[in-house]
Design an enzyme around this catalytic site. Structure first.
Site, short mmCIF file in Angstrom:
data_model
loop_
_atom_site.label_atom_id
_atom_site.label_comp_id
_atom_site.label_asym_id
_atom_site.label_seq_id
_atom_site.Cartn_x
_atom_site.Cartn_y
_atom_site.Cartn_z
N LYS A 147 0.86 -1.19 0.00
CA LYS A 147 0.00 0.00 0.00
C LYS A 147 0.89 1.23 0.00
O LYS A 147 1.21 1.77 1.06
CB LYS A 147 -0.91 0.01 1.23
CG LYS A 147 -2.16 -0.84 1.06
CD LYS A 147 -3.06 -0.79 2.27
CE LYS A 147 -3.94 0.42 2.28
NZ LYS A 147 -5.09 0.34 1.39
N1 PPE Z 1 -7.78 -2.95 -2.63
C1 PPE Z 1 -7.32 -1.68 -2.55
C2 PPE Z 1 -6.74 -1.04 -3.75
C3 PPE Z 1 -7.42 -1.02 -1.32
O1 PPE Z 1 -6.96 0.23 -1.22
C4 PPE Z 1 -7.99 -1.67 -0.22
C5 PPE Z 1 -8.12 -0.97 1.11
C6 PPE Z 1 -8.44 -3.00 -0.36
C7 PPE Z 1 -8.31 -3.60 -1.61
C8 PPE Z 1 -8.99 -3.80 0.79
O2 PPE Z 1 -7.96 -4.14 1.69
P1 PPE Z 1 -8.26 -4.42 3.25
O3 PPE Z 1 -8.60 -3.11 3.86
O4 PPE Z 1 -6.99 -5.00 3.77
O5 PPE Z 1 -9.40 -5.37 3.32
N2 PPE Z 1 -8.30 0.44 1.03
C9 PPE Z 1 -8.13 1.25 2.21
C10 PPE Z 1 -8.04 2.72 1.87
C11 PPE Z 1 -9.30 3.40 1.46
C12 PPE Z 1 -9.10 4.89 1.27
O6 PPE Z 1 -9.94 5.50 0.60
O7 PPE Z 1 -8.14 5.46 1.80
C13 PPE Z 1 -9.18 0.95 3.27
O8 PPE Z 1 -10.17 0.31 2.99
O9 PPE Z 1 -8.96 1.34 4.41
#
Ligand code: PPE
Length: 303
Positions: free
Chosen positions: A156
């Site tokens: 990330k």
């Molecule tokens: N894909 C992406 C690209 C992504 O950014 C997230 C989380 C996920 C999948 C899901 O991952 P997880 O949270 O581990 O289940 N995105 C984070 C950021 C959002 C934002 O707008 O800032 C979040 O959900 O916290």
């Protein structure tokens, strides 16, 4: 966003208004930061942060991928996040740790730049709207492809989110709630900030991590919760037609939690209302994070 009192900044609690950085920060110019999104929930036994240790482990992994020397251990970061929730009096909320390069290097060679880490907490409601959680959202397949293995889709990093932002802006400008991005091979990857699941003929499908989507912790939790209930989850590359012909579809993510998708590219998914597996996933996740489920209790880390 409503400011909270304090932000944890390199080991100290700094008043919200004073947690600032210089305009010459390397991360501002080149996107050299890594971050996490975590949620804390109210439970009968007090505030619990969902998979806090796993998120901090992923933060350290993301930092490692980009050779950033994160001086704080997983344990220290876990404690710092809990302390930030405590000093801000938040019973529930979002937790955003970020590690980034500040001053000390100009130009693309980041060597010598100071590595800084902050943890910010705030109240954050339904990411894709209350209405979306209830009745589902409308999405469109993006004209922007998810960035390929020229960086780390699995880390990330702040800079790579410029790609997600293009997709999100395009979707919203065209009247949709969210985008679904294809990868460079044209197969379905994920939403701009969520992983995707589809249900067809009783089977649950989600794209494999190898297509270049984030290895989401919510995705992993939903796979395990649905498997516990006897569902078969198939990790399989999906193309656009798998989406159009799906009986159900939903997004998962820390911010998005479980959000039903009711329409894709102006075509209804199933009958256009959230289906039974989607509802089940939503219910299981809500019970899990609010401490009402007997299984997976180790994912709740009490403040
Ligand atoms: N894909 C992406 C690209 C992504 O950014 C997230 C989380 C996920 C999948 C899901 O991952 P997880 O949270 O581990 O289940 N995105 C984070 C950021 C959002 C934002 O707008 O800032 C979040 O959900 O916290």
């Amino acid at each position: 966003m409503e400011p909270t009192k304090y932000i944890w900044f390199d080991g100290e609690m700094v008043p919200w208004a004073d947690a600032n950085i210089h305009v010459l920060s390397h991360a501002l110019h080149y996107g050299t930061g890594v971050f996490e999104g975590i949620r804390a929930y109210e439970t009968p036994d007090g505030t619990a942060v969902f998979r806090l240790t796993d998120h901090m482990k992923r933060l350290r992994q993301s930092a490692k991928a980009y050779s950033m020397k994160l001086e704080w251990s997983v344990e220290e970061l876990v404690e710092a996040a809990k302390e930030t929730l405590r000093v801000n009096g938040l019973e529930s909320g979002y937790v955003r740790p970020i590690t980034f390069l500040e001053l000390g290097a100009l130009g693309l060679n980041p060597s010598g730049a100071r590595v800084r880490t902050a943890i910010i907490t705030w109240r954050w409601g339904a990411y894709l709207g209350e209405e979306g959680v209830k009745n589902g959202i409308r999405v469109a397949v993006s004209s922007w492809r998810r960035f390929p293995n020229t960086a780390f889709p699995n880390a990330k990093a702040t800079g790579t989110y410029i790609n997600s932002i293009l997709a999100k802006m395009e979707a919203v400008e065209n009247g949709f709630d969210e985008a679904i991005m294809l990868n460079q091979d044209g197969v379905i990857s994920e939403g701009s900030g969520e992983n995707l699941f589809v249900v067809r003929n009783g089977l649950v499908y989600t794209p494999p991590i190898a297509v270049g989507c984030l290895d989401g912790l919510t995705r992993d939790a939903i796979i395990r919760l649905l498997e516990d209930e006897g569902h078969t989850i198939v990790e399989k590359t999906l193309d656009r037609s798998d989406l159009y012909y799906a009986d159900e579809a939903f997004f998962t993510g820390t911010a998005a939690e479980v959000t039903p998708v009711r329409e894709v590219d102006n075509r209804a998914i199933g009958d256009g209302t959230p289906g039974p597996v989607t509802r089940q996933a939503q219910g299981l996740y809500a019970d899990l994070v609010s401490g009402k489920l007997d299984s997976h209790r180790d994912w709740l880390e009490y403040v």
